[in-house]
Design an enzyme around this catalytic site. Structure first.
Site, PDB file in Angstrom:
ATOM      1  N   GLY A 299       0.499  -1.530   0.009  1.00  0.00           N
ATOM      2  CA  GLY A 299       0.250   0.169  -0.040  1.00  0.00           C
ATOM      3  C   GLY A 299       0.432   1.566  -0.346  1.00  0.00           C
ATOM      4  O   GLY A 299       0.134   2.288  -0.105  1.00  0.00           O
TER       5      GLY A 299
ATOM      6  N   LYS B 137     -32.621  21.631  11.833  1.00  0.00           N
ATOM      7  CA  LYS B 137     -32.846  20.023  11.612  1.00  0.00           C
ATOM      8  C   LYS B 137     -32.042  19.813  12.322  1.00  0.00           C
ATOM      9  O   LYS B 137     -31.532  20.391  13.336  1.00  0.00           O
ATOM     10  CB  LYS B 137     -32.354  18.927  10.414  1.00  0.00           C
ATOM     11  CG  LYS B 137     -30.575  19.707  10.606  1.00  0.00           C
ATOM     12  CD  LYS B 137     -29.895  19.489   9.571  1.00  0.00           C
ATOM     13  CE  LYS B 137     -28.240  19.684   9.169  1.00  0.00           C
ATOM     14  NZ  LYS B 137     -27.340  19.242   7.995  1.00  0.00           N
TER      15      LYS B 137
END
Length: 357
Positions: free
Chosen positions: A81, A236
């Site tokens: 990686g 919200k």
């Protein structure tokens, strides 16, 4: 659906750079690196564009607008990686602009950017400007509870230590992130691109702009003032990470065509909930304009299956997945012109803020 700008200031029909400003210097046609001579100071400046792997389509469009060839670094990902980068062109003494969005996969793209900057620094580049259309980790701009990081500040430190001389980004989630840097920082706004589309495609006498939360009211007010329309806001309550419940509509949306303005859409849960609340309160149509299409799962499914959302307009700061490209209600606008102008003006030491003021 991708839409190429139909009216581009300072760019010829071929897509090549003509004259961004009457006082700006022209690049000479010398590839891959372009030179700018300053006869008064007797110095020569050289610009180099380096593209990361996160958003190659946007990099190519910027290259076309500036008429400067891209330098593609040799990037190798090892089996474990790790990322290796080699700059195969001479950049000694050049002003280098590295174009890389820190979008999905965020950590890989961020490390690729840092490693590329380090390689350029060690190759003796005169300056290194990180052009980051989407600034990853921007939502982690403060401590929300004890023993949590401020990751946006950490990213700023990493970029600075790696050798970045300047940062150019677009529509930061939180403006205070600019203060995390001790180097020049330019936050470019996508509003000229979005406003032009709204004005030509969406605006009617019944249009109203809607902020999805209290924090976005200032952004929405700027759009409404520019296009002479009213605003509304959705109250919200966030019940968890990437989870929100729309509660109340502040403002009259009865019989209105609503345009929600936001800086990014992630899982689209908040967006769809907002669209549903607007339709329940009498809105006839609901559109959304957002700069960064993060579109984490299950965003595409929610957008494509939603009857409440009529259209979503995004920009190309983040490349769309193949699945997202098939959704007809997703319209993509290009920011290549804006970013090209910012790069051009930065290289020539001209004003960047004059793009928006």
């Amino acid at each position: 659906m991708y839409i190429q700008p139909t009216e581009i200031v300072g760019v010829s029909t071929s897509g090549k750079s003509t004259d961004f400003d009457s006082v700006m210097h022209r690049f000479e046609s010398y590839h891959p690196n372009h030179f700018f001579s300053n006869s008064l100071e007797g110095t020569v400046k050289r610009i180099v564009l380096v593209s990361g792997s996160s958003n190659t389509d946007l990099s190519r469009r910027i290259s076309d607008f500036l008429d400067v060839s891209l330098v593609d670094p040799q990037l190798v990902k090892f089996a474990n990686g790790e990322i290796f980068c080699e700059i195969e062109k001479n950049v000694r003494g050049a002003d280098v602009f590295v174009i890389q969005s820190t979008c999905t996969p965020v950590n890989d793209n961020l490390m690729e950017l840092l490693i590329t900057v380090d390689a350029l620094k060690r190759a003796s580049a005169a300056s290194i400007t990180a052009v980051i259309p989407h600034y990853g980790y921007s939502r982690q701009d403060r401590k929300v509870s004890p023993r949590t990081p401020i990751s946006a500040k950490l990213v700023a430190d990493l970029l600075t230590v790696a050798g970045t001389s300047r940062v150019i980004t677009m529509d930061l989630h939180a403006g205070q992130i600019q203060g995390f840097f001790n180097i020049p920082f330019d936050n470019i706004y996508a509003s000229p691109v979005l406003v032009n589309y709204i004005k030509n495609e969406l605006m009617t006498e019944n249009t109203i702009f809607v902020s999805p939360d209290a924090g976005g009211v200032e952004r929405v007010r700027a759009y409404a003032k520019k296009l002479k329309a009213d605003i509304a806001m959705i109250d919200k309550r966030r019940t968890g990470k990437n989870v929100a419940k729309a509660m109340n509509i502040i403002g009259d949306v009865q019989g209105k065509e609503c345009i929600i303005i936001d800086d990014m859409v992630d899982t689209a849960g908040t967006l769809i909930e907002a669209c549903r609340a607007l339709k329940e309160n009498g809105a006839t149509k609901v559109y959304c304009c957002t700069t960064h299409p993060v579109f984490s799962d299950p965003a595409i499914e929610r957008i494509s299956t939603s009857d409440e959302l009529d259209r979503i307009i995004v920009t190309d700061t983040i490349p769309l997945s193949d699945e997202a490209k098939k959704v007809e209600k997703i319209v993509v606008l290009s920011t290549a012109e804006l970013l090209s102008k910012a790069i051009h003006r930065t290289f020539n030491n001209d004003s960047v803020s004059s793009l928006f003021i």
